[in-house]
Write an enzyme that holds these catalytic residues in place. Structure first.
Site, short mmCIF file in Angstrom:
data_model
loop_
_atom_site.label_atom_id
_atom_site.label_comp_id
_atom_site.label_asym_id
_atom_site.label_seq_id
_atom_site.Cartn_x
_atom_site.Cartn_y
_atom_site.Cartn_z
CD GLU A 122 -42.71 16.29 -28.23
OE1 GLU A 122 -43.66 16.23 -28.52
OE2 GLU A 122 -41.88 15.96 -28.89
CB CYS A 135 -34.88 11.80 -22.79
SG CYS A 135 -34.38 12.65 -24.58
CB CYS A 142 -32.71 22.56 -32.56
SG CYS A 142 -30.98 22.36 -32.43
CB CYS A 146 -28.93 17.50 -37.36
SG CYS A 146 -27.91 17.91 -36.36
CB CYS A 149 -32.52 15.92 -36.10
SG CYS A 149 -33.45 16.37 -34.53
N GLY A 219 -33.34 20.38 -28.63
CA GLY A 219 -32.14 21.50 -28.49
C GLY A 219 -30.93 20.99 -28.31
CD GLU A 220 -25.51 21.34 -29.01
OE1 GLU A 220 -25.83 20.16 -29.75
OE2 GLU A 220 -24.96 21.31 -27.90
CB SER A 251 -26.36 14.12 -26.19
OG SER A 251 -26.12 13.96 -27.64
CB SER A 273 -24.75 14.06 -32.31
OG SER A 273 -25.67 14.11 -31.41
CG LEU A 274 -18.76 10.91 -34.98
CD1 LEU A 274 -17.68 12.43 -35.02
CD2 LEU A 274 -17.69 9.83 -35.00
CG HIS A 275 -25.02 11.58 -36.27
ND1 HIS A 275 -25.63 10.47 -35.56
CD2 HIS A 275 -25.48 12.67 -35.76
CE1 HIS A 275 -26.51 10.86 -34.56
NE2 HIS A 275 -26.38 12.09 -34.56
CG ASN A 352 -35.98 6.48 -34.04
OD1 ASN A 352 -36.53 5.28 -34.18
ND2 ASN A 352 -35.16 7.05 -33.16
CB CYS A 395 -33.24 9.23 -31.11
SG CYS A 395 -32.53 8.41 -29.74
N1 SAH Z 1 -29.05 18.23 -29.81
C1 SAH Z 1 -28.40 17.08 -29.12
C2 SAH Z 1 -29.27 16.48 -28.31
C3 SAH Z 1 -30.35 15.97 -28.72
S1 SAH Z 1 -30.73 14.71 -29.98
C4 SAH Z 1 -27.52 16.47 -30.18
O1 SAH Z 1 -27.70 16.49 -31.47
O2 SAH Z 1 -26.76 15.71 -29.68
C5 SAH Z 1 -30.23 13.03 -29.24
C6 SAH Z 1 -29.74 12.06 -30.41
O3 SAH Z 1 -30.75 11.68 -31.24
C7 SAH Z 1 -28.85 12.85 -31.19
O4 SAH Z 1 -27.69 11.89 -31.43
C8 SAH Z 1 -29.32 12.96 -32.52
O5 SAH Z 1 -28.46 13.18 -33.35
C9 SAH Z 1 -30.13 11.83 -32.67
N2 SAH Z 1 -31.19 11.79 -33.63
C10 SAH Z 1 -31.90 12.93 -34.14
N3 SAH Z 1 -32.73 12.55 -34.95
C11 SAH Z 1 -32.99 11.29 -35.25
C12 SAH Z 1 -33.66 10.38 -36.07
N4 SAH Z 1 -34.54 10.73 -36.77
N5 SAH Z 1 -33.18 9.02 -35.80
C13 SAH Z 1 -32.39 8.57 -34.82
N6 SAH Z 1 -31.56 9.62 -34.06
C14 SAH Z 1 -31.81 10.73 -34.22
FE1 SF4 Z 2 -30.52 20.01 -32.89
FE2 SF4 Z 2 -29.55 18.01 -31.97
FE3 SF4 Z 2 -31.66 17.81 -33.82
FE4 SF4 Z 2 -29.04 18.28 -34.57
S1 SF4 Z 2 -29.90 16.67 -33.84
S2 SF4 Z 2 -31.10 19.44 -35.01
S3 SF4 Z 2 -28.31 19.52 -32.68
S4 SF4 Z 2 -31.69 18.66 -31.67
#
Ligand code: SAH
Ligand code: SF4
Length: 422
Positions: A122, A135, A142, A146, A149, A219-220, A251, A273-275, A352, A395
């Site tokens: 996508e 984006c 991936c 996470c 995600c 993807g990463e 990212s 993506s610290l979180h 989200n 996201c």
């Molecule tokens: N894989 C890479 C880039 C894609 S994700 C990464 O993880 O950085 C883009 C951003 O959306 C990342 O910061 C990811 O952690 C965040 N993200 C993933 N799932 C999400 C969700 N359900 N709600 C909000 N942000 C989310």
């Molecule tokens: Fe992969 Fe980024 Fe989603 Fe983590 S947040 S599963 S690295 S796409």
């Protein structure tokens, strides 16, 4: 971009299946999209042109591909009429296939795309008053899981090729009618609001809808470093798509060993993506943390080439109710970013939701309180407005239908496969 052969790479960095940069097509022709100009010249020479001709033609073709966006050799008017069929017999100008295009009530657009070998991924376009951000995906699925995600519940199918990555940007320009006039088709130019008298020179990047690129799709990107680098090199090439590196952000979830190379060799802005700010919580929600821990990650950020107060690193922080959203977490975030003297800004992303997710989004009051603490610590911490939620374009919501299997289903499948083998 078809019949993608998967080549397992044994690398220092977690090996994943990669696709070759030139993938064989059933008709034997080679897709030029994604190849550097030098490689195009080599291919022209291999096909029979002398070295000087090959170089000249490669330069012309490259300009038509990336500056004008043509998809037919026939449209390359400064190339001899007899040469054009010669090119068309040997080469193609590809685009990812569009399976479906959706528009959100807030104007966000999402495209479901397909590679020539049938894998879906996508791409999302987010229009704002002063900018338009594309984006872009780097992998189908991936390898990382996470917990919050949706893409993370897909298995990795394969890395996207450079052509499939830069192809997303080209497709977006097609869809937004953003190629200079006279490119493919005058209809596109008309849709872009260009009248007949307007010259290409007048149609500058300033008037464009697509102004920024974020590698934040599926993807990463740092697990597909070479292809992402090759694609972004074409995006930044002054003779190519000519987008400034300052308008591109990559990212990563924290692939520490590749971060320095990202800064040195690609030079784009970094988002991390610290979180979470403690080992326990980050281990749980961003499992790559078990491999590359918080200290290592923050040190790699401190060492990131090109980061400065003018070019800050963005720290993404998804707001998960009762998981990572306390006042204490906010204070610890400030402390860590200061301890490593990071030129940082924090992006707070309301979680989200997606079907089956194990988390809830923090309340708006909690998010505001968290944001205030970080601001008071002297670090900018805006709350991102979710975009395109109604079409699952926000996201972390990206996931293609072809692979909608729950973890439980996959575990059951794996168990039954193992039982069959045993
Ligand atoms: N894989 C890479 C880039 C894609 S994700 C990464 O993880 O950085 C883009 C951003 O959306 C990342 O910061 C990811 O952690 C965040 N993200 C993933 N799932 C999400 C969700 N359900 N709600 C909000 N942000 C989310
Ligand atoms: Fe992969 Fe980024 Fe989603 Fe983590 S947040 S599963 S690295 S796409």
């Amino acid at each position: 971009m078809s019949n993608t052969d998967l080549m397992p790479i044994a690398g220092a960095i977690d090996p994943v299946p990669v696709a070759r940069d030139i993938t064989p097509r059933p008709d034997g022709r080679v897709d030029l999209i994604g190849l550097p100009k030098k490689r195009i010249a080599e291919l022209f020479a291999e096909a029979g042109l002398d070295a000087k001709q090959a170089k000249l033609r490669a330069k012309q073709v490259f300009h038509w591909l990336y500056h004008r966006g043509v998809t037919e050799f026939e449209a390359m008017t400064d190339i001899a009429k007899t040469m054009r069929p010669w090119l068309a017999e040997r080469f193609v100008i590809g685009r990812p296939n569009v399976v479906e295009a959706q528009v959100s009530s807030d104007g966000t657009r999402k495209w479901l795309l397909q590679t020539d070998d049938g894998h879906e991924f996508e791409m999302v376009f987010i229009p704002d008053a002063d900018r338009g951000t594309l984006c872009v995906s780097s992998q189908v699925g991936c390898t990382l899981n996470c917990r919050f995600c949706h893409t993370g519940t897909m298995r990795l199918v394969r890395n996207l090729t450079p052509g499939e990555i830069v192809g997303q940007v080209m497709l977006a320009r097609d869809a937004l009618s953003e190629w200079p006039k006279g490119a493919n088709d005058t209809r596109l130019a008309t849709m872009a609001g260009l009248d007949d008298e307007e010259t290409e020179a007048e149609y500058t990047a300033d008037g464009r809808l697509l102004t920024n690129i974020v590698m934040m799709g599926m993807g990463e990107p740092l697990y597909n470093f070479d292809h992402v680098k090759q694609a972004l090199t074409l995006v930044m090439d002054g003779d190519g798509l000519a987008l400034s590196k300052r308008r591109i952000t990559l990212s990563t979830s924290g692939v520490v060993p590749m971060m320095a190379r990202c800064g040195e060799e690609i030079g784009v802005n970094l988002a991390v993506s610290l979180h979470a700010v403690t080992k326990d919580v980050r281990d749980e929600i961003v499992p790559i943390n078990k491999k590359y821990g918080l200290e290592e990650l923050l040190q790699a950020c401190a060492d990131y080439p090109g980061a400065s107060n003018a070019r800050r690193i963005t720290f993404e922080y998804v707001m998960l109710k009762d998981k990572n959203d306390s006042d204490e977490d906010a204070r610890e975030l400030v402390r860590l970013l200061k301890a490593y003297k990071l030129p940082a800004k924090v992006n707070l992303i309301p979680f989200n939701p997606w079907p089956g997710a194990a988390y809830d989004c923090s309340s708006p009051e909690r998010i505001r309180a968290f944001s205030n603490i970080v601001f008071e610590g002297g670090i900018s911490a805006p709350v991102r407005t979710p975009r395109g939620r109604d079409i699952d374009a926000a996201c972390g919501q990206l996931k293609t239908a072809a692979h909608k299997k729950s973890r439980a289903e996959r575990d059951r499948e794996a168990a039954s496969e193992a039982a069959n083998e045993g």
